[in-house]
Design a protein around this motif. Structure first.
Motif, PDB file in Angstrom:
ATOM      1  N   GLY A  88      -2.897  -9.760 -62.314  1.00 13.53           N
ATOM      2  CA  GLY A  88      -2.622  -8.628 -61.876  1.00 13.53           C
ATOM      3  C   GLY A  88      -3.723  -7.610 -61.750  1.00 13.53           C
ATOM      4  N   ASP A  89      -4.814  -7.881 -62.517  1.00 16.86           N
ATOM      5  CA  ASP A  89      -6.205  -6.976 -62.372  1.00 16.86           C
ATOM      6  C   ASP A  89      -6.910  -7.425 -61.298  1.00 16.86           C
ATOM      7  N   THR A  90      -7.905  -6.516 -60.991  1.00 13.71           N
ATOM      8  CA  THR A  90      -8.784  -6.890 -59.839  1.00 13.71           C
ATOM      9  C   THR A  90     -10.234  -6.758 -60.382  1.00 13.71           C
ATOM     10  N   ILE A  91     -10.790  -7.986 -60.190  1.00 18.07           N
ATOM     11  CA  ILE A  91     -12.451  -7.663 -60.498  1.00 18.07           C
ATOM     12  C   ILE A  91     -13.304  -7.326 -59.094  1.00 18.07           C
ATOM     13  N   ARG A  92     -13.754  -6.088 -59.253  1.00 18.70           N
ATOM     14  CA  ARG A  92     -14.436  -5.575 -58.318  1.00 18.70           C
ATOM     15  C   ARG A  92     -15.647  -4.869 -58.817  1.00 18.70           C
ATOM     16  N   PHE A  93     -16.763  -4.878 -57.734  1.00 20.09           N
ATOM     17  CA  PHE A  93     -17.990  -4.429 -58.061  1.00 20.09           C
ATOM     18  C   PHE A  93     -18.847  -4.341 -56.850  1.00 20.09           C
ATOM     19  N   THR A  94     -19.767  -3.535 -56.782  1.00 15.27           N
ATOM     20  CA  THR A  94     -20.801  -3.444 -55.598  1.00 15.27           C
ATOM     21  C   THR A  94     -21.983  -4.127 -55.885  1.00 15.27           C
ATOM     22  N   MET A  95     -22.585  -4.508 -54.995  1.00 16.34           N
ATOM     23  CA  MET A  95     -24.146  -5.249 -55.145  1.00 16.34           C
ATOM     24  C   MET A  95     -24.942  -4.539 -54.172  1.00 16.34           C
ATOM     25  N   ARG A  96     -26.136  -4.257 -54.429  1.00 17.63           N
ATOM     26  CA  ARG A  96     -27.338  -3.679 -53.890  1.00 17.63           C
ATOM     27  C   ARG A  96     -28.503  -4.598 -54.136  1.00 17.63           C
ATOM     28  N   ALA A  97     -29.120  -5.111 -53.092  1.00 16.43           N
ATOM     29  CA  ALA A  97     -30.188  -5.767 -52.870  1.00 16.43           C
ATOM     30  C   ALA A  97     -31.298  -5.033 -52.121  1.00 16.43           C
ATOM     31  N   VAL A  98     -32.389  -4.956 -53.059  1.00 16.75           N
ATOM     32  CA  VAL A  98     -33.420  -4.131 -52.355  1.00 16.75           C
ATOM     33  C   VAL A  98     -34.757  -4.770 -52.207  1.00 16.75           C
TER      34      VAL A  98
ATOM     35  N   THR B 268     -31.907 -10.866 -67.985  1.00 22.53           N
ATOM     36  CA  THR B 268     -30.669 -11.102 -67.726  1.00 22.53           C
ATOM     37  C   THR B 268     -30.445 -12.249 -66.564  1.00 22.53           C
ATOM     38  N   VAL B 269     -29.853 -13.365 -66.860  1.00 21.03           N
ATOM     39  CA  VAL B 269     -29.458 -14.569 -66.267  1.00 21.03           C
ATOM     40  C   VAL B 269     -28.115 -14.645 -65.384  1.00 21.03           C
ATOM     41  N   ALA B 270     -27.134 -13.667 -66.037  1.00 29.44           N
ATOM     42  CA  ALA B 270     -26.092 -13.860 -65.517  1.00 29.44           C
ATOM     43  C   ALA B 270     -25.001 -12.809 -66.001  1.00 29.44           C
ATOM     44  N   TYR B 271     -23.950 -12.370 -65.468  1.00 31.58           N
ATOM     45  CA  TYR B 271     -23.011 -11.439 -66.160  1.00 31.58           C
ATOM     46  C   TYR B 271     -21.699 -12.037 -66.087  1.00 31.58           C
ATOM     47  N   GLN B 272     -21.058 -11.404 -67.320  1.00 26.07           N
ATOM     48  CA  GLN B 272     -19.583 -12.049 -67.480  1.00 26.07           C
ATOM     49  C   GLN B 272     -18.809 -10.892 -67.784  1.00 26.07           C
ATOM     50  N   THR B 273     -17.212 -11.194 -67.138  1.00 28.09           N
ATOM     51  CA  THR B 273     -16.190 -10.520 -67.397  1.00 28.09           C
ATOM     52  C   THR B 273     -15.070 -11.147 -67.731  1.00 28.09           C
ATOM     53  N   GLU B 274     -13.919 -10.386 -67.883  1.00 28.39           N
ATOM     54  CA  GLU B 274     -12.681 -11.193 -67.964  1.00 28.39           C
ATOM     55  C   GLU B 274     -11.483 -10.176 -67.299  1.00 28.39           C
ATOM     56  N   GLY B 275     -10.198 -10.640 -67.075  1.00 24.54           N
ATOM     57  CA  GLY B 275      -9.271 -10.112 -66.776  1.00 24.54           C
ATOM     58  C   GLY B 275      -7.835 -10.810 -66.738  1.00 24.54           C
TER      59      GLY B 275
ATOM     60  N   THR C 261     -13.571  -2.990 -63.742  1.00 24.95           N
ATOM     61  CA  THR C 261     -14.325  -4.324 -64.306  1.00 24.95           C
ATOM     62  C   THR C 261     -15.496  -3.700 -65.198  1.00 24.95           C
ATOM     63  N   VAL C 262     -15.653  -4.561 -66.226  1.00 28.19           N
ATOM     64  CA  VAL C 262     -16.745  -4.554 -67.142  1.00 28.19           C
ATOM     65  C   VAL C 262     -17.719  -5.559 -67.080  1.00 28.19           C
TER      66      VAL C 262
END
Length: 528
Positions: free
Chosen positions: A354-364, A344-351, A332-333
């Motif tokens: 058959g593709d998988t949209i996957r990412f991890t999030m870390r809150a600190v 930065t107020v948002a992120y956008q991606t496309e697929g 995923t990009v």
């Protein structure tokens, strides 16, 4: 006898005046509200009226049915559904929703929900739309940016506009009483209003607008109304586009019209009327508009003096970071979307299916409370194709079409609420052709855009701080492929040429026709 009568009259007049003063002192129990509607499968509409009540007032909102007024004279009765408290909750517990001296103007409120039955709206809205409204008095006396706020009414409204589909020469009709149809659900708010903010702090908040029809949303500042065509009068220094303190050292509020995020920094404590509008657009036509009229309360959030860890206390919201999963065949990009300030107020991606949209999030949030305890971080998420399960973990249930996106805790995080100052979670969404079919083919192109919101909140006192992130996912269709001609049969007879082949799988939208070419002995092609 005459003197006795005069004395009794004076006593009655005094009691009446005291009662009137008391009533006026507490009549401003309303904090605002909004009106939305839903297009149901039976072709009828259902309306929801939400009202917000000042906790500090002893006056309750009546639970009798409330009436929405339509500009054509139609009256819509909305029955009472329930009441919820909307109050700040921090590490010392939730602030009480109770009346009493000094408890008004703190942003504590109750949400009253009223809902109609199934309503038939026959015919077609005029060009200016059908407006649905509710009005009552009065606004809180504590509001600082409206002249004479305590005597000014609320006029809540929402507007449904006509819609002409591409290729049609007339707008859609609501049908008849015997055969009703509906064509649009209004935008709605996924988030209760965040009405409490800390003074002299950078504040970012979002009302989390969404549209069940996936219409494009546009956010605007709007006038708080006191009647159908009458705006509440602004105090000097305030206006429709500048509704919060803006004189230095305050920083004026900025609304991102496409994302809905509002940022500001108020050095001034107080209560400030705001009105946010959300427009829904389809095929370059505005089909609906809703408004949330609610004050924002700015309070001091200084730590208690003498607290052991006051020096280590830093009132800033949690930080949220995203990391893509490089183990996927097509990682995923995430491309950042920035506002005019470069934030930065948002992120956008496309697929593709058959593709998988996957990412991890870390809150600190590494800062401790003044009493030396660590911050508790909690994550909430919203989205039409996000799992509707309480823990966002069931990919089979969501508002739109499954498979649904899921969010699960990862690493040392065992839930989406963690007291260690760090929270890790994984977002996962497997795309299928179902996600192309959701909104179908409109406006001359296939529109399959999905929005997800992420909200990270700490538990500082007296006002928890929040960070937001928005994800925009575009599900794309494959380009047409070359047909498989391994088993093609071409036969010529007196009636012409017959072609026979196994056609490619039809995804529903991207395959319109085959182009058949003739090839001569020199290898030149011409379209047959």
């Amino acid at each position: 006898m005459f003197n006795s009568t005069i004395m009794m009259f004076k006593r009655f007049l005094a009691i009446a005046m005291l009662s009137l003063i008391s009533f006026q002192g507490y009549a401003t129990h309303l904090l605002g509200g909004e009106i939305v509607w839903k297009c149901k499968p039976n072709g009828k509409y259902q309306f929801t009226l939400t009202l917000y009540r000042e906790c500090g007032s002893p006056v309750q909102i009546s639970t009798n049915p409330q009436t929405l007024v339509n500009n054509t004279g139609t009256l819509i009765s909305c029955a009472y559904i329930g009441t919820d408290n909307v109050v700040p909750t921090c590490y010392t517990g939730a602030e009480p929703c109770q009346a009493g001296a000094g408890l008004s103007g703190l942003g504590r409120m109750q949400k009253y929900t009223f809902r109609s039955g199934d309503i038939v709206l026959a015919g077609t809205p005029p060009p200016a739309g059908w407006t649905f409204s509710w009005s009552n008095c009065c606004r809180p006396q504590s509001v600082d940016n409206i002249v004479g706020a305590g005597s000014k009414a609320y006029y809540l409204r929402a507007t449904m506009y006509p819609y002409t589909p591409p290729g049609s020469t007339s707008p859609l009709s609501g049908g008849t009483t015997a055969n009703p149809t509906c064509y649009d659900s209004s935008p709605n708010f996924l988030e209760d209003p965040q009405v409490v903010a800390c003074s002299s702090q950078d504040v970012v908040y979002n009302n989390l607008g969404y549209d069940p029809d996936l219409d494009s949303l546009y956010y605007i500042w709007a006038d708080p109304l006191i009647a159908a065509a009458t705006s509440a009068p602004w105090e000097t220094g305030y206006s429709t586009t500048s509704q919060l303190p803006s004189i230095s050292p305050s920083t004026a509020a900025i609304l991102d019209n496409n994302i809905g995020t509002i940022t500001f920094n108020s050095a001034e404590n107080g209560s400030f009327a705001t009105c946010l509008g959300i427009e829904a657009w389809r095929c370059n036509q505005k089909v609906g508009e809703i408004f949330r009229d609610i004050p924002v309360v700015v309070r001091s959030c200084l730590p208690p003096s003498g607290a052991l860890c006051s020096a280590s206390y830093n009132p800033i919201p949690p930080e949220l970071n995203f990391t893509t999963d490089s183990s996927l065949a097509a990682p995923t990009v995430l491309s950042p979307v920035t506002n005019i300030a470069g934030d930065t107020v948002a992120y956008q991606t496309e697929g593709f299916p058959g593709d998988t949209i996957r990412f991890t999030m870390r809150a600190v949030d590494p800062w401790v409370h003044p009493n030396c305890t660590p911050q508790k971080i909690s994550m909430e998420a919203r989205g039409g194709n996000l799992s509707s399960a309480a823990n966002y973990g069931n990919a089979s249930i969501c508002l739109f079409n499954p498979p649904c996106a899921t969010i699960v805790p990862t690493g040392t995080s065992t839930s989406l609420s963690n007291v260690s100052g760090t929270l890790d979670a994984k977002f996962n969404w497997y795309l299928e052709c179902n996600h192309l079919f959701y909104q179908e083919y409109i406006c001359g192109s296939l529109k399959s855009d999905y929005e997800f919101y992420f909200k990270i909140t700490d538990d500082q006192c007296p006002v928890p701080l929040t960070s937001y992130a928005k994800l925009l996912v575009k599900v794309k269709n494959y380009m047409p492929g070359i047909p498989n001609i391994d088993n093609t049969c071409i036969q010529q007879d007196d009636n012409g040429v017959t072609f026979d082949w196994v056609n490619n799988p039809d995804t529903g939208f991207n395959w319109d026709f085959y182009v058949i070419n003739h090839i001569d002995t020199l290898g030149n092609t011409s379209v047959v």
